[in-house]
Design a protein around this motif. Structure first.
Motif, mmCIF file in Angstrom:
data_model
loop_
_atom_site.group_PDB
_atom_site.id
_atom_site.type_symbol
_atom_site.label_atom_id
_atom_site.label_comp_id
_atom_site.label_asym_id
_atom_site.label_seq_id
_atom_site.Cartn_x
_atom_site.Cartn_y
_atom_site.Cartn_z
ATOM 1 N N ALA A 153 0.838 -1.207 0.000
ATOM 2 C CA ALA A 153 0.000 0.000 0.000
ATOM 3 C C ALA A 153 0.870 1.254 0.000
ATOM 4 O O ALA A 153 0.562 2.256 -0.677
ATOM 5 N N GLU A 154 1.966 1.221 0.743
ATOM 6 C CA GLU A 154 2.857 2.364 0.819
ATOM 7 C C GLU A 154 3.599 2.566 -0.503
ATOM 8 O O GLU A 154 3.804 3.704 -0.947
ATOM 9 N N ILE A 155 4.007 1.471 -1.140
ATOM 10 C CA ILE A 155 4.640 1.569 -2.459
ATOM 11 C C ILE A 155 3.696 2.250 -3.439
ATOM 12 O O ILE A 155 4.086 3.162 -4.181
ATOM 13 N N THR A 156 2.448 1.823 -3.439
ATOM 14 C CA THR A 156 1.451 2.390 -4.351
ATOM 15 C C THR A 156 1.231 3.870 -4.070
ATOM 16 O O THR A 156 1.205 4.694 -4.994
ATOM 17 N N VAL A 184 2.270 6.828 -6.778
ATOM 18 C CA VAL A 184 1.204 7.640 -7.390
ATOM 19 C C VAL A 184 1.393 9.120 -7.073
ATOM 20 O O VAL A 184 1.161 9.986 -7.920
ATOM 21 N N GLU A 185 1.857 9.433 -5.873
ATOM 22 C CA GLU A 185 2.036 10.826 -5.474
ATOM 23 C C GLU A 185 3.306 11.449 -6.052
ATOM 24 O O GLU A 185 3.422 12.675 -6.105
ATOM 25 N N PHE A 186 4.231 10.617 -6.498
ATOM 26 C CA PHE A 186 5.498 11.140 -7.036
ATOM 27 C C PHE A 186 5.239 11.866 -8.350
ATOM 28 O O PHE A 186 4.578 11.363 -9.250
ATOM 29 N N LEU A 215 17.381 -2.892 -2.560
ATOM 30 C CA LEU A 215 16.939 -4.274 -2.731
ATOM 31 C C LEU A 215 16.075 -4.437 -3.976
ATOM 32 O O LEU A 215 16.166 -5.448 -4.665
ATOM 33 N N LEU A 216 15.235 -3.444 -4.246
ATOM 34 C CA LEU A 216 14.354 -3.465 -5.414
ATOM 35 C C LEU A 216 14.158 -2.027 -5.886
ATOM 36 O O LEU A 216 14.330 -1.080 -5.112
ATOM 37 N N VAL A 217 13.778 -1.867 -7.145
ATOM 38 C CA VAL A 217 13.469 -0.538 -7.650
ATOM 39 C C VAL A 217 12.320 -0.615 -8.651
ATOM 40 O O VAL A 217 12.145 -1.625 -9.341
ATOM 41 N N ILE A 218 11.536 0.453 -8.710
ATOM 42 C CA ILE A 218 10.446 0.584 -9.686
ATOM 43 C C ILE A 218 10.709 1.835 -10.518
ATOM 44 O O ILE A 218 10.947 2.918 -9.974
ATOM 45 N N ASP A 219 10.664 1.694 -11.815
ATOM 46 C CA ASP A 219 10.886 2.802 -12.740
ATOM 47 C C ASP A 219 9.631 3.677 -12.769
ATOM 48 O O ASP A 219 8.543 3.205 -13.111
ATOM 49 N N LEU A 220 9.772 4.948 -12.432
ATOM 50 C CA LEU A 220 8.648 5.886 -12.440
ATOM 51 C C LEU A 220 8.744 6.899 -13.575
ATOM 52 O O LEU A 220 7.972 7.860 -13.606
ATOM 53 N N ILE A 277 1.401 0.330 -11.200
ATOM 54 C CA ILE A 277 1.998 -0.149 -9.958
ATOM 55 C C ILE A 277 1.299 -1.408 -9.465
ATOM 56 O O ILE A 277 1.958 -2.385 -9.050
ATOM 57 N N LYS A 278 -0.014 -1.430 -9.518
ATOM 58 C CA LYS A 278 -0.757 -2.601 -9.042
ATOM 59 C C LYS A 278 -0.499 -3.824 -9.918
ATOM 60 O O LYS A 278 -0.507 -4.958 -9.428
ATOM 61 N N ALA A 279 -0.253 -3.599 -11.201
ATOM 62 C CA ALA A 279 0.092 -4.721 -12.085
ATOM 63 C C ALA A 279 1.509 -5.206 -11.828
ATOM 64 O O ALA A 279 1.809 -6.402 -11.957
ATOM 65 N N LEU A 280 2.392 -4.286 -11.432
ATOM 66 C CA LEU A 280 3.797 -4.631 -11.227
ATOM 67 C C LEU A 280 4.051 -5.318 -9.883
ATOM 68 O O LEU A 280 4.936 -6.181 -9.792
#
Length: 254
Positions: free
Chosen positions: A167-170, A174-176, A212-217, A234-237
């Motif tokens: 939930a925090e990742i999402t 989204v706010e970024f 440890l992990l990264v998500i491309d924004l 994000i929810k799909a990833l």
């Protein structure tokens, strides 16, 4: 003699025309090839294996999946653009920027920690190359990986639960606003935390801890497949996060 030959030729033409007219409404059967004739072997037609840098010390690391194997997350053609064009361009720019510098024999992490911010072209290319490479390793084609005991304990102590972490990742993603990256890392106090970095900065250059992990924004990561719906991306990833990679990172195997 010529008249006889001409008469014979005229007679033959008349026979042919008469015969053709007589069969005007007849159907001629043609054998249709079997279906198997048109079957094409399924493979990565987009040529992932052909993605190579022009020259220099850094190459494109192969993905752990074919473009088509993760199409429930990214359309194959969008993934081909991201990896085979955008990431490749950064790799080529890094190799070009390194030419003639004292960093040409350094490791990637060495470059990220040694090159001063004043050398913007080199630091940007190195950061983009490192971040993209880390992103591909942060994704798994399967949705069955999970944090091990040690990482699960850190998640619980830092976020309360795995669901809270997701939930925090999402929320943060989204706010970024703008272009950047969302990192899950272990900071210098051994706490698990989420941070964002702008453009092509990362925890290595900023000395914030161990990622440890990264998500491309960046928009190019999700815009083609998800339009402006970053939350859907994000929810799909999230189910495809590669916790096996994160587990190994935590235990210092990588």
């Amino acid at each position: 003699m010529k008249k006889i030959k001409l008469l014979n030729l005229a007679f033959l033409l008349l026979v042919v025309i008469t015969s053709s007219c007589g069969r005007k409404n007849e159907h001629i059967e043609v054998e249709i090839p079997k279906r198997e004739t048109f079957v094409v072997e399924k493979k990565s037609v987009l040529g992932q294996e052909k993605v190579k840098t022009k020259q220099g010390p850094f190459e494109m690391h192969a993905l752990s999946f074919q473009y088509e194997e993760i199409e429930n997350l990214f359309k194959p053609e969008d993934l081909a653009l991201h990896y085979g064009v955008i990431h490749l361009d950064y790799a080529n720019r890094l190799n070009t920027a390194l030419h003639g510098t004292p960093y040409v024999t350094d490791s990637l992490v060495g470059i990220l920690t040694k090159v001063p911010p004043s050398q913007a072209e080199l630091t940007n290319a190195a950061g983009a190359y490192y971040n993209h490479d880390f992103f591909w390793q942060s994704i798994n084609k399967n949705t069955t990986t999970s944090p091990n005991t040690g990482l699960s304990a850190l998640i619980s102590s830092s976020f309360g639960s795995y669901n809270n972490l997701k939930a925090e990742i999402t929320r943060i993603a989204v706010e970024f606003e703008g272009s950047g990256w969302l990192w899950l890392l272990v900071d210098h106090r051994n706490n698990l935390t989420l941070i964002t970095t702008e453009n092509n900065a990362n925890p290595i250059t900023l000395r914030l801890g161990k990622p440890l992990l990264v998500i491309d924004l960046w928009e190019h990561a999700y815009l083609p497949s998800y339009k402006n719906d970053k939350e859907k991306y994000i929810k799909a990833l999230l189910p495809h996060l590669n916790w096996e990679f994160a587990n190994r990172r935590l235990s210092d195997q990588l």
